[in-house]
Design a protein around this motif. Structure first.
Motif, mmCIF file in Angstrom:
data_model
loop_
_atom_site.group_PDB
_atom_site.id
_atom_site.type_symbol
_atom_site.label_atom_id
_atom_site.label_comp_id
_atom_site.label_asym_id
_atom_site.label_seq_id
_atom_site.Cartn_x
_atom_site.Cartn_y
_atom_site.Cartn_z
ATOM 1 N N CYS A 95 46.325 47.726 43.991
ATOM 2 C CA CYS A 95 45.248 48.208 43.106
ATOM 3 C C CYS A 95 44.140 47.167 42.958
ATOM 4 O O CYS A 95 42.947 47.510 42.965
ATOM 5 N N ALA A 96 44.505 45.903 42.829
ATOM 6 C CA ALA A 96 43.508 44.846 42.683
ATOM 7 C C ALA A 96 42.626 44.776 43.932
ATOM 8 O O ALA A 96 41.399 44.614 43.835
ATOM 9 N N GLN A 97 43.233 44.916 45.109
ATOM 10 C CA GLN A 97 42.452 44.888 46.344
ATOM 11 C C GLN A 97 41.544 46.113 46.462
ATOM 12 O O GLN A 97 40.400 46.013 46.884
ATOM 13 N N VAL A 98 42.070 47.288 46.069
ATOM 14 C CA VAL A 98 41.281 48.523 46.144
ATOM 15 C C VAL A 98 40.058 48.416 45.230
ATOM 16 O O VAL A 98 38.971 48.900 45.568
ATOM 17 N N GLU A 99 40.221 47.749 44.091
ATOM 18 C CA GLU A 99 39.094 47.596 43.145
ATOM 19 C C GLU A 99 38.031 46.639 43.660
ATOM 20 O O GLU A 99 36.844 46.823 43.380
#
Length: 201
Positions: free
Chosen positions: A61-65
């Motif tokens: 999720c952190a990378q997708v954001e």
């Protein structure tokens, strides 16, 4: 942990977003993942589903954001819990390969048709080669033409004297003109005298 991710924006289709997300999921060892292009009220959307270890999902999720594919334009990313089934990542990769192959088939067929057209056009190639040979034969005359142009400096030297000759002709004309004027006045006086004697005045 299961998760649904909705990515919306003016340009999230045809920029490789699903494959970008697939790569992030694989690098985080997420075993269940799928993503699909959709339309939403906001325009283009990518809907992704992931199921995996809670820590891996958080990193995902952190990378997708924070990361985006080149050329994408994202307006919003929403993360929601999800209760449904998620495809195995290997099956999803096969699904993606099938979609890309399906897209490639029409491109390959177009390329085949273009190659047929190129083949038809190459039938003219022998004719073009003959025309090139004919032009090359004509260029063999260039040394001969060059030899004939050797006289140009001599011709130029001869034409350099033209202004001087023109000046001489003008001078002669200036010399002759006063004599003509005197002769013309004399003729006019003689004509008047003859008219008087004849009584023609």
């Amino acid at each position: 942990m299961k998760l649904k991710i909705t990515i919306t924006g003016p340009k999230v289709h045809d920029v490789g977003y699903r494959y970008f997300l697939l790569g992030i999921a694989m690098s985080n060892r997420i075993r269940m993942f799928e993503a699909h292009n959709m339309r939403s009220s906001e325009g283009q959307a990518v809907l992704a589903f992931a199921d995996g270890d809670e820590e891996a999902i958080k990193v995902f999720c952190a990378q997708v954001e924070t990361e985006r594919p080149a050329r994408s334009e994202v307006s919003n990313i929403i993360f929601d819990d999800f209760l449904g089934e998620v495809m195995r990542i290997g099956e999803y990769a096969q699904f993606c390969a099938t979609i890309q192959l399906n897209k490639a088939i029409s491109v390959l067929l177009d390329m085949r048709d273009d190659m047929k057209e190129v083949g038809k056009n190459t039938a003219v190639t022998p004719q073009i080669l003959e025309e090139i040979k004919a032009v090359r034969k004509n260029t063999n005359l260039i040394p001969q033409i060059e030899a004939n142009t050797d006289a140009i400096p001599q011709i130029k030297a001869n034409t350099d004297s033209i202004p001087q000759v023109l000046g001489e002709i003008k001078g002669l004309r200036d010399d002759i003109q006063p004599g003509y004027a005197n002769n013309l006045r004399q003729v006019q006086a003689d004509v008047r005298a003859i008219k008087e004697r004849l009584g023609m005045q």
